[in-house]
Design a protein around this motif. Structure first.
Motif, PDB file in Angstrom:
ATOM      1  N   TYR A 185       0.848  -1.176   0.000  1.00  0.00           N
ATOM      2  CA  TYR A 185       0.000   0.000   0.000  1.00  0.00           C
ATOM      3  C   TYR A 185       0.894   1.240   0.000  1.00  0.00           C
ATOM      4  O   TYR A 185       2.046   1.203   0.432  1.00  0.00           O
TER       5      TYR A 185
ATOM      6  N   GLU B  96      -3.532   3.546  -0.067  1.00  0.00           N
ATOM      7  CA  GLU B  96      -3.868   3.267  -1.459  1.00  0.00           C
ATOM      8  C   GLU B  96      -3.290   1.909  -1.837  1.00  0.00           C
ATOM      9  O   GLU B  96      -2.067   1.707  -1.762  1.00  0.00           O
TER      10      GLU B  96
ATOM     11  N   GLY C  96      -3.591  -1.891  -8.698  1.00  0.00           N
ATOM     12  CA  GLY C  96      -3.408  -0.620  -8.020  1.00  0.00           C
ATOM     13  C   GLY C  96      -2.132   0.127  -8.375  1.00  0.00           C
ATOM     14  O   GLY C  96      -1.949   1.275  -7.950  1.00  0.00           O
TER      15      GLY C  96
ATOM     16  N   GLN D 298     -14.291   8.475  -4.669  1.00  0.00           N
ATOM     17  CA  GLN D 298     -13.826   7.925  -3.417  1.00  0.00           C
ATOM     18  C   GLN D 298     -14.873   6.965  -2.898  1.00  0.00           C
ATOM     19  O   GLN D 298     -16.004   7.341  -2.624  1.00  0.00           O
ATOM     20  N   GLN D 299     -14.503   5.707  -2.715  1.00  0.00           N
ATOM     21  CA  GLN D 299     -15.495   4.709  -2.370  1.00  0.00           C
ATOM     22  C   GLN D 299     -15.791   4.658  -0.891  1.00  0.00           C
ATOM     23  O   GLN D 299     -16.837   4.166  -0.489  1.00  0.00           O
TER      24      GLN D 299
ATOM     25  N   TYR E  23     -19.893   4.350   2.646  1.00  0.00           N
ATOM     26  CA  TYR E  23     -19.365   3.672   1.466  1.00  0.00           C
ATOM     27  C   TYR E  23     -20.396   3.719   0.352  1.00  0.00           C
ATOM     28  O   TYR E  23     -21.580   3.972   0.575  1.00  0.00           O
TER      29      TYR E  23
ATOM     30  N   SER F 236     -13.992  -4.044   2.076  1.00  0.00           N
ATOM     31  CA  SER F 236     -13.515  -4.970   1.050  1.00  0.00           C
ATOM     32  C   SER F 236     -14.624  -5.939   0.682  1.00  0.00           C
ATOM     33  O   SER F 236     -15.650  -6.020   1.352  1.00  0.00           O
TER      34      SER F 236
ATOM     35  N   ASN G  39     -12.162  -9.795  -3.717  1.00  0.00           N
ATOM     36  CA  ASN G  39     -11.004  -8.929  -3.492  1.00  0.00           C
ATOM     37  C   ASN G  39      -9.932  -9.588  -2.647  1.00  0.00           C
ATOM     38  O   ASN G  39      -8.853  -9.045  -2.489  1.00  0.00           O
TER      39      ASN G  39
ATOM     40  N   SER H 156      -8.264  -4.056   0.452  1.00  0.00           N
ATOM     41  CA  SER H 156      -9.171  -3.133   1.104  1.00  0.00           C
ATOM     42  C   SER H 156      -9.118  -1.740   0.509  1.00  0.00           C
ATOM     43  O   SER H 156      -8.074  -1.290   0.036  1.00  0.00           O
ATOM     44  N   THR H 157     -10.278  -1.068   0.544  1.00  0.00           N
ATOM     45  CA  THR H 157     -10.358   0.351   0.212  1.00  0.00           C
ATOM     46  C   THR H 157     -10.454   1.108   1.523  1.00  0.00           C
ATOM     47  O   THR H 157     -11.336   0.827   2.339  1.00  0.00           O
TER      48      THR H 157
END
Lengths: 116, 114
Positions: free
Chosen positions: A35, A44, A59, B2-3, B25, B93, B98, B102-103
């Protein structure tokens, strides 16, 4: 080892140089993540390794970024021709089970990269 | 886009007070919502996590409240202590696809004053 380790802890480089960041995951962990954490922002996602499967590179922000994981253990994130916007903390995490979406991700302390 | 949106950006609470951090979210496919705590110079560490089949999860002084219809979840820290001063990140996530990728929200810097 006791936890995820990363090296170096700090890296200062000049614009245009290449850098390599290293991550040693927890022994036995099959999943490894990279990340990027910019100042004042969240993490990110960059890239994900799961066992022997092809990595998820979705990513990576540009083709200047690449990563390898040798022997299912140590991983190296390489940034070529560094730019000032690459300055950030690069975090590595590992988790025990490959594909385990709820597995706890254990983070290393990060490498702070500064591009002058 | 932006999630995962996190608020507030910073929070100051007196010792013994309740700290509340909110996240919203957009992707309804998210089905795993962890919170991380990060101290300066350290990587984030998992604090508590919830799946959308429950509306609340409590572990000690930390509680996650989850509102599936509103697509919101929040972290409550009861009896906040100076040692809780850290940056907190929410994340989301999709478990099956996925595989833990993770976001993250942008983080909340919590300061608990003694």
């Amino acid at each position: 080892g006791a936890g995820v380790s990363q090296s170096p802890s700090n890296k200062v480089t000049e614009k245009g140089k290449d850098v390599e960041l290293r991550c040693d995951p927890i022994s036995g962990h099959t999943a490894l993540y990279w990340y990027r954490q910019s100042l004042g922002q969240g993490l990110e996602f960059l890239i994900y390794f799961q066992g022997n499967s092809a990595p998820d590179k979705s990513g990576l922000p540009s083709d200047r970024f690449s990563a390898e994981r040798t022997g299912g253990s140590v991983s190296t994130l390489t940034i070529q021709r560094t730019q000032q916007e690459d300055s950030a903390v690069y975090l590595c995490a590992s988790s025990r089970l490959a594909g385990g979406g709820t597995d706890t991700q254990y983070f290393g302390p990060g490498t702070r990269l500064t591009v002058l | 886009q932006q999630q995962v949106k996190q608020s507030p950006q910073s929070l100051i609470v007196q010792k013994g007070g309740i700290s509340i951090i909110n996240c919203a979210y957009e992707n309804t496919a998210f089905d795993y919502f962890p919170w991380y705590q990060q101290f300066p110079g350290k990587g984030p560490a998992l604090l508590i996590a919830i799946r959308p089949d429950v509306s609340e999860k409590k572990e000690g002084r930390f509680t996650i409240s989850f509102n599936k219809s509103a697509k919101q979840f929040s972290l409550h820290i009861m009896d906040s202590q100076p040692g809780d001063s850290a940056t907190y990140f929410c994340a989301a996530s999709i478990i099956d696809t996925n595989a833990g990728k993770s976001t993250f929200g942008d983080g909340t810097t919590l300061t608990v004053k003694p």
